[in-house]
Write a protein that holds these residues in place. Structure first.
Motif, PDB file in Angstrom:
ATOM      1  N   LYS A 167      12.066  61.641  38.047  1.00  0.00           N
ATOM      2  CA  LYS A 167      10.705  61.106  38.259  1.00  0.00           C
ATOM      3  C   LYS A 167      10.308  61.203  39.749  1.00  0.00           C
ATOM      4  N   LEU A 168       9.014  61.336  39.987  1.00  0.00           N
ATOM      5  CA  LEU A 168       8.483  61.321  41.362  1.00  0.00           C
ATOM      6  C   LEU A 168       7.153  60.567  41.381  1.00  0.00           C
ATOM      7  N   CYS A 169       6.824  59.982  42.528  1.00  0.00           N
ATOM      8  CA  CYS A 169       5.532  59.292  42.657  1.00  0.00           C
ATOM      9  C   CYS A 169       4.519  60.260  43.294  1.00  0.00           C
ATOM     10  N   PRO A 170       3.260  59.827  43.489  1.00  0.00           N
ATOM     11  CA  PRO A 170       2.259  60.761  44.061  1.00  0.00           C
ATOM     12  C   PRO A 170       2.679  61.360  45.407  1.00  0.00           C
ATOM     13  N   LYS A 171       3.371  60.565  46.242  1.00  0.00           N
ATOM     14  CA  LYS A 171       3.808  61.112  47.538  1.00  0.00           C
ATOM     15  C   LYS A 171       4.902  62.165  47.316  1.00  0.00           C
ATOM     16  N   GLY A 172       5.844  61.868  46.407  1.00  0.00           N
ATOM     17  CA  GLY A 172       6.923  62.820  46.132  1.00  0.00           C
ATOM     18  C   GLY A 172       6.359  64.155  45.655  1.00  0.00           C
ATOM     19  N   VAL A 173       5.387  64.103  44.762  1.00  0.00           N
ATOM     20  CA  VAL A 173       4.796  65.332  44.215  1.00  0.00           C
ATOM     21  C   VAL A 173       4.091  66.126  45.333  1.00  0.00           C
ATOM     22  N   VAL A 225      16.164  65.727  49.559  1.00  0.00           N
ATOM     23  CA  VAL A 225      15.878  64.291  49.454  1.00  0.00           C
ATOM     24  C   VAL A 225      14.424  64.103  49.864  1.00  0.00           C
ATOM     25  N   CYS A 226      13.696  63.261  49.148  1.00  0.00           N
ATOM     26  CA  CYS A 226      12.282  63.011  49.457  1.00  0.00           C
ATOM     27  C   CYS A 226      12.143  62.462  50.887  1.00  0.00           C
ATOM     28  N   PRO A 227      11.146  62.968  51.650  1.00  0.00           N
ATOM     29  CA  PRO A 227      11.041  62.553  53.069  1.00  0.00           C
ATOM     30  C   PRO A 227      10.226  61.289  53.288  1.00  0.00           C
ATOM     31  N   TRP A 228       9.753  60.621  52.257  1.00  0.00           N
ATOM     32  CA  TRP A 228       8.872  59.477  52.491  1.00  0.00           C
ATOM     33  C   TRP A 228       9.645  58.167  52.440  1.00  0.00           C
ATOM     34  N   CYS A 229       9.621  57.486  51.271  1.00  0.00           N
ATOM     35  CA  CYS A 229      10.148  56.109  51.260  1.00  0.00           C
ATOM     36  C   CYS A 229      11.665  56.076  51.069  1.00  0.00           C
ATOM     37  N   SER A 230      12.232  54.870  51.044  1.00  0.00           N
ATOM     38  CA  SER A 230      13.694  54.738  51.112  1.00  0.00           C
ATOM     39  C   SER A 230      14.390  54.665  49.747  1.00  0.00           C
ATOM     40  N   VAL A 231      13.672  55.019  48.664  1.00  0.00           N
ATOM     41  CA  VAL A 231      14.320  55.020  47.344  1.00  0.00           C
ATOM     42  C   VAL A 231      15.381  56.123  47.271  1.00  0.00           C
ATOM     43  N   GLY A 232      15.112  57.235  47.952  1.00  0.00           N
ATOM     44  CA  GLY A 232      16.103  58.323  47.977  1.00  0.00           C
ATOM     45  C   GLY A 232      15.992  59.259  46.789  1.00  0.00           C
ATOM     46  N   CYS A 233      14.764  59.490  46.276  1.00  0.00           N
ATOM     47  CA  CYS A 233      14.590  60.421  45.150  1.00  0.00           C
ATOM     48  C   CYS A 233      14.972  61.841  45.581  1.00  0.00           C
ATOM     49  N   ARG A 234      15.537  62.574  44.648  1.00  0.00           N
ATOM     50  CA  ARG A 234      15.859  63.989  44.884  1.00  0.00           C
ATOM     51  C   ARG A 234      14.967  64.854  44.011  1.00  0.00           C
ATOM     52  N   THR A 283       4.739  50.786  47.101  1.00  0.00           N
ATOM     53  CA  THR A 283       5.535  51.359  48.196  1.00  0.00           C
ATOM     54  C   THR A 283       6.801  52.078  47.734  1.00  0.00           C
ATOM     55  N   ASN A 284       7.386  51.664  46.621  1.00  0.00           N
ATOM     56  CA  ASN A 284       8.578  52.341  46.075  1.00  0.00           C
ATOM     57  C   ASN A 284       8.369  52.531  44.561  1.00  0.00           C
ATOM     58  N   PRO A 285       7.351  53.317  44.166  1.00  0.00           N
ATOM     59  CA  PRO A 285       6.942  53.342  42.752  1.00  0.00           C
ATOM     60  C   PRO A 285       8.049  53.772  41.787  1.00  0.00           C
ATOM     61  N   VAL A 286       8.866  54.728  42.182  1.00  0.00           N
ATOM     62  CA  VAL A 286       9.895  55.200  41.242  1.00  0.00           C
ATOM     63  C   VAL A 286      10.938  54.101  41.008  1.00  0.00           C
ATOM     64  N   PHE A 287      11.296  53.385  42.041  1.00  0.00           N
ATOM     65  CA  PHE A 287      12.213  52.247  41.900  1.00  0.00           C
ATOM     66  C   PHE A 287      11.568  51.180  41.014  1.00  0.00           C
TER      67      PHE A 287
HETATM   68 FE1  SF4 Z   1       9.615  59.817  47.368  1.00  0.00          FE
HETATM   69 FE2  SF4 Z   1       8.054  58.373  45.782  1.00  0.00          FE
HETATM   70 FE3  SF4 Z   1      10.688  58.527  45.336  1.00  0.00          FE
HETATM   71 FE4  SF4 Z   1       9.775  57.162  47.413  1.00  0.00          FE
HETATM   72  S1  SF4 Z   1       9.431  56.684  45.256  1.00  0.00           S
HETATM   73  S2  SF4 Z   1      11.500  58.588  47.444  1.00  0.00           S
HETATM   74  S3  SF4 Z   1       8.002  58.407  48.024  1.00  0.00           S
HETATM   75  S4  SF4 Z   1       9.202  60.204  45.188  1.00  0.00           S
END
Ligand code: SF4
Length: 689
Positions: free
Chosen positions: A46-52, A11-20, A182-186
């Motif tokens: 999909k992932l945002c710059p922080k996820g990548v 699970v992504c460690p940054w925001c609360s969207v919960g991307c895997r 703040t929650n780009p993927v959402f």
């Molecule tokens: Fe991670 Fe970005 Fe998804 Fe938030 S939106 S969980 S920071 S990849």
């Protein structure tokens, strides 16, 4: 030796969207990220710059690898390496001494939205075993007003509907919330899609013309901290023009008469004077919202982080109730936690007035049930809240602070005062992955494993419980936070209560103690990577939509509590004539412990700056790129000016991931004790030469 390559789901460690996504490691060393298209997961690959960039910080050379003991002055950052045995012994001895000498109330603990639910559960249990309810986490400074306000009106603070429901909403209101950053993927997968595919109308309330606001049909740009005036005026229009859902209100709410009387005086014309937003635009937003048929209204820090935050949340939530936007498809109401486990940590009882499960401390039946399961008594007296801990240290009442995975020396308001407290505390322990600003003041620093270096569970803002798995080896002698806490509990003589050998053992205890999580078992979460939406009272159940039947208030009805206007904690005057606010970058996260140490992020977003309206800049002789001095009653910073038409005249704004909080005031919300982090009065001048 052969190269053992593994692909682990995390699970992504940054925001609360919960991307895997997957981390591919070679012999325990993280090598690359792979997108996860295979499962029915929320980000669909999909992932945002922080996820990548999510694992870049793992192998940063500054990672803590051995326990450290302070040798220099506090705050100097001078330490010597010591063994785990010595560190744990010294901490146990010092905490026991302080407890003996001053009582349990002289001890306090800070948990973390960056750690797993298991780790936060163990931390609060340890605090209570030591006899104190002084246990907090950063939710106090980002979500507590939403929890309090929604709690009073609806009985529950959580997001009401699954993400997909937003695709059917005819109007979407994003209030003090900039999900494009703040929650780009959402934002991309649900909000942008609802606008493009369902022709949803977008209303944005934000002092800045954010990336999100650029999509808006209606953009209300209030002065910071005056959102409450707009919410009260929208209530006024909805009630006086009889735009509300009469059947829904009659059946499922109470208090309309009193509320109507209270908001009578809060006309759009009155709100224009307070907020600077034209009355006609407020009226148009209210009518658009109330007549849409289906609506999603999401709020974030722009609403929450104010000394009038609880009142604003109540008024906004009451707009949703009046229009009957609950309990069906195509609607959504929620406040968005900042971090990947913000909601999960709170549910574990990391609060001075709360038991695990977010039951109030005085809920005798639950208290007895938990005491029986734990085998020891939970202390009676409620603890103190986050910002109040700073005053308690300065007053000499709080002697020891134990900090797990959080950075109060950068996150607290009015940082000079907080630093004074950290310089003067008798005993400070920090367990973290880097030598944070807080750790520099510590007596003992313990090296912790990062999120990808351990198994653990997190709850996304969709109320979705998900398991993340160990995908890399921790450096040096770093250990998972729960393991460190168990070592300490044993040294303190609490071994019988903390008999866990892995995260699964702890989760099974959580399943027994917290009824809404009874069905989120390790087996279920390992088998189903999509996880389940709480409440999940058994292994076959989850609740995608809240409030279908009734609200979670004592009588099942929404409470339309009258709300009066209250100014933000600090407003401009002759001496400090500008409104000052802050915002978040898409590429940084909170105090930057991880993102400032991620190469691609710190290269793309290297420093803070201050946005200033082009007319204000002209008047003050400031050009784009000039250095300006930004001064409040508490401190001054020198920042580079970004001259822009996207912020209204009289308001300046800077990202908060660096030193912003030196400027902020520590005035508190009267209900939730949230500090006024989003609004201050300042003056600005060009730095010559
Ligand atoms: Fe991670 Fe970005 Fe998804 Fe938030 S939106 S969980 S920071 S990849």
């Amino acid at each position: 030796m052969g190269m053992a390559e593994k692909r682990i789901s995390v699970v992504c460690p940054w925001c609360s969207v919960g991307c895997r996504f997957y981390i591919v490691n070679v012999n325990g060393y993280p090598k690359k990220i792979e997108f996860d298209y295979d499962h029915d997961i929320r980000n669909h690959g999909k992932l945002c710059p922080k996820g990548v960039a999510a694992f870049q910080h793992l192998r940063h050379p500054d990672r803590l690898k051995k326990p450290l003991k302070r040798v220099g002055e506090r705050g100097e950052g001078k330490f010597k390496e010591i063994s785990w045995e010595e560190a744990i012994k010294e901490i146990a001895q010092k905490l026991s001494e302080i407890k003996e000498k001053y009582g349990s109330e002289a001890l306090a603990f800070l948990g973390s939205e960056r750690c797993s639910i298991e780790e936060n559960y163990v931390l609060q249990k340890l605090a209570r075993a030591l006899g104190t309810n002084n246990i907090e986490y950063v939710c106090r400074m980002c979500q507590s007003t939403a929890v309090a306000g929604k709690g009073m009106v609806l009985g529950h603070p959580g997001l009401t509907n699954p993400f997909e429901d937003i695709l059917k909403a005819k109007v979407i209101v994003l209030w003090g919330y900039n999900p494009a950053a703040t929650n780009p993927v959402f934002f991309g997968q649900y909000i942008e899609k609802a606008i493009l595919d369902n022709n949803a109308t977008l209303i944005v309330v934000d002092p800045r013309k954010t990336k999100t606001a650029k999509y808006a049909d209606i953009h209300l740009q209030p002065y910071p901290g005056t959102d409450l005036a707009i919410a009260l005026a929208m209530l006024n229009v909805i009630i006086t023009e009889e735009l509300y859902d009469k059947d829904f209100v009659a059946e499922r709410a109470e208090g309309l008469e009193e509320l109507a009387k209270t908001v009578e005086k809060y006309t759009p014309e009155w709100a224009e004077k307070v907020s600077g937003v034209p009355a006609e635009l407020i009226r148009k937003a209210a009518i658009t919202f109330a007549t849409a048929g289906t609506a999603a209204l999401l709020t974030n820090e722009g609403v929450n982080q104010h000394a009038n935050g609880t009142r604003t949340v109540m008024a906004i939530t009451e707009m949703m109730v009046l229009c009957g936007y609950f309990g069906k498809e195509g609607v959504m109401s929620g406040a968005i936690p900042g971090a990947h486990n913000g909601m999960g940590a709170g549910l574990m009882g990391i609060g001075p007035h709360e038991l695990p499960g977010r039951f109030p401390l005085h809920a005798e039946e639950h208290k007895r049930r938990i005491e029986e399961a734990w085998g020891f008594k939970i202390p009676e007296k409620p603890g103190i809240t986050y910002v109040e801990m700073i005053d308690a240290i300065l007053e000499g009442k709080l002697k020891a602070l134990y900090v797990m995975g959080t950075n109060p020396a950068k996150a607290l308001p009015n940082l000079k005062k907080a630093e004074e407290a950290f310089k003067n505390i008798e005993f400070l322990v920090v367990q973290d992955i880097f030598l944070t600003e807080t750790a520099k003041y510590a007596d003992i620093v313990l090296p912790a494993a990062a999120w990808f270096e351990k198994d653990g569970t997190a709850i996304s803002f969709e109320r979705r419980v998900q398991r993340s798995f160990k995908a890399a080896d921790a450096p040096g002698e770093a250990k998972p936070d729960w393991e460190i806490l168990v070592m300490l509990a044993k040294e303190l003589g609490f071994g019988e209560y903390f008999n866990y050998s892995d995260a699964d053992d702890i989760l099974r205890e959580i399943n027994r103690i917290i009824p809404p999580l009874a069905g989120a078992t390790p087996e279920r979460l390992k088998k189903n990577l999509k996880g389940c939406m709480i409440p999940c009272p058994d292994e076959n159940t989850e609740v995608p939509r809240l409030f279908v039947q009734g609200f979670l208030t004592p009588n099942g009805k929404a409470q339309l509590i009258p709300v009066e206007y209250k100014e933000p904690g600090e407003v401009p005057d002759e001496e400090y004539p500008f409104w000052l606010t802050n915002y978040r970058f898409v590429g940084h996260f909170h105090t930057g412990t991880m993102s400032h140490r991620s190469k691609s992020l710190s290269k793309r977003w290297p420093e803070e700056y201050i946005e200033i309206n082009e007319n204000d800049a002209k008047r003050l002789g400031i050009k784009d790129g000039d250095l300006v001095r930004v001064e409040t009653r508490r401190a001054a910073l020198v920042l580079r000016a970004k001259v822009t038409p996207h912020i209204r005249e009289g308001v300046v704004a800077a990202p908060w991931h660096w030193d912003f909080n030196y400027l902020t005031t520590d005035v508190l919300d009267e209900y939730a004790k949230m500090p006024e982090l989003k609004t201050a009065a300042c003056r600005i001048s060009k730095v010559e030469g």
